[in-house]
Design an enzyme around this catalytic site. Sequence first.
Site, PDB file in Angstrom:
ATOM      1  N   SER A 139       0.812  -1.216   0.000  1.00 37.90           N
ATOM      2  CA  SER A 139       0.000   0.000   0.000  1.00 37.90           C
ATOM      3  C   SER A 139       0.848   1.269   0.000  1.00 37.90           C
ATOM      4  CB  SER A 139      -0.955  -0.002   1.202  1.00 37.90           C
ATOM      5  OG  SER A 139      -0.238   0.160   2.387  1.00 37.90           O
TER       6      SER A 139
ATOM      7  N   LYS B 264      -0.439   4.996   6.659  1.00 37.14           N
ATOM      8  CA  LYS B 264      -0.899   5.834   5.555  1.00 37.14           C
ATOM      9  C   LYS B 264      -0.440   7.272   5.757  1.00 37.14           C
ATOM     10  CE  LYS B 264      -3.693   2.969   3.222  1.00 37.14           C
ATOM     11  NZ  LYS B 264      -3.606   1.832   4.149  1.00 37.14           N
TER      12      LYS B 264
END
Lengths: 213, 213
Positions: free
Chosen positions: B130, B168
Amino acid sequence: MNLTQTEVKIHDFIRAFINQQGHSPTLKEIGDGVAIKSKGTVHRYVNALKNKGVLQHNTRQWRGLSLAENPPEPSLNKHSDSMGSRLPFVGRIAAGQPIEAINDITEIDINELLVGKNSNRYMLQIKGDSMIDLGILDGDMVVIERRDSAKNGDIVVALIDEQNATLKRFHLESDGQVLLIPANADLTAQQYAAERVRIQGILVGQMRTYQIS
Amino acid sequence: MNLTQTEVKIHDFIRAFINQQGHSPTLKEIGDGVAIKSKGTVHRYVNALKNKGVLQHNTRQWRGLSLAENPPEPSLNKHSDSMGSRLPFVGRIAAGQPIEAINDITEIDINELLVGKNSNRYMLQIKGDSMIDLGILDGDMVVIERRDSAKNGDIVVALIDEQNATLKRFHLESDGQVLLIPANADLTAQQYAAERVRIQGILVGQMRTYQIS
DNA sequence: GCTTAAGTTCTCTAAATGTTCTCATTACAC
DNA sequence: GTGTAATGAGAACATTTAGAGAACTTAAGC
């Protein structure tokens, strides 16, 4: 005790050479590195640096140069005394899942992983994006172990024509040619005759830091 | 004490041989490894290394070579063993250019960069792709500093609904919503109400090791 | 003891390197 | 202009490193 411009250049070159290769350069190698053709001229510079106390010179010996060591760098923060090379290893993180705890490894020793026990490693900083697809970005630091040969698939520091260095994936073709493969879709692999390529080291680690406030 | 090129080569070979095989090579094996046919010549090198203090030699015994515990050379590509967290910093490497020597930084202290002085850091291993566009690959280790808040743009470990963790990029919207942005063109940012997201830490470092034989 | 592999000590030769010069060029201060 | 320092090329020579191989000695295994 001021050094002239060229003296600084030569001093920097010698230090880098010794750190990377593990031994002193010759006068000719210094000359090649700083674009001086006459070894007599290089010799004059080396003598000047010796007289100014920044180089030690074991005379009557090939590759007898060494750096006059600056004071063994007092570590600024005393934390780095042996204690601080471990971090707790918490577990694995994947997007959208709980952190997966690890029960076997509780601490990671960073030195052990990157520095190793032998003193044949050094660091380079990456300039450019040629290895970006392998997660090696512009500005990243990489750890190289000195080697003069590699297996297919290794990522190597290769010197081409004794001049230009590059970090690429190594592949020896069946016809004896060497393929140096970048990790960037915009670049293509380069093929060279084996004798034009000299392996200087193999990539063993990579690191990056992020600035936080 | 300076080593010549071939001496370094032989020293590296002996070290690698002992690391792999667990015992010293013979003169012939060394010769085969560094392309010297005469064992007499190899013997001369081994003697030179012994005299220079980097090898120990149990004479009158086969395979009696071992590495000196504390080589006398404190400057020759070695990071003071007292605290082995430093590596020589040779310079910058860009594809197709000579390695650019640097003159300001000569050594990098890995602990100082990744571990830091504070003891509020820990490591996680990345699972998944990711964050691949930021050069953080599956399997990489990242260093996280504990924090409970973040600035826009920081890369955070966030716990969502007290349940699922994720790494993130953090962005707080003007309406109070929190945007968690992956670095992967195949994934989309997720938006959450602020109270559903708890910041656990901020990314401060990343490292990766490569396996070599 | 015997055999074999390994280590030691030589000599010979070639090539690479270090040392010491001289000669030129350029930039700059005076 | 003149002198000086820094720079560069290169020739001539001395010295060291390098590699091969022969002859001999020693250690290990039987």
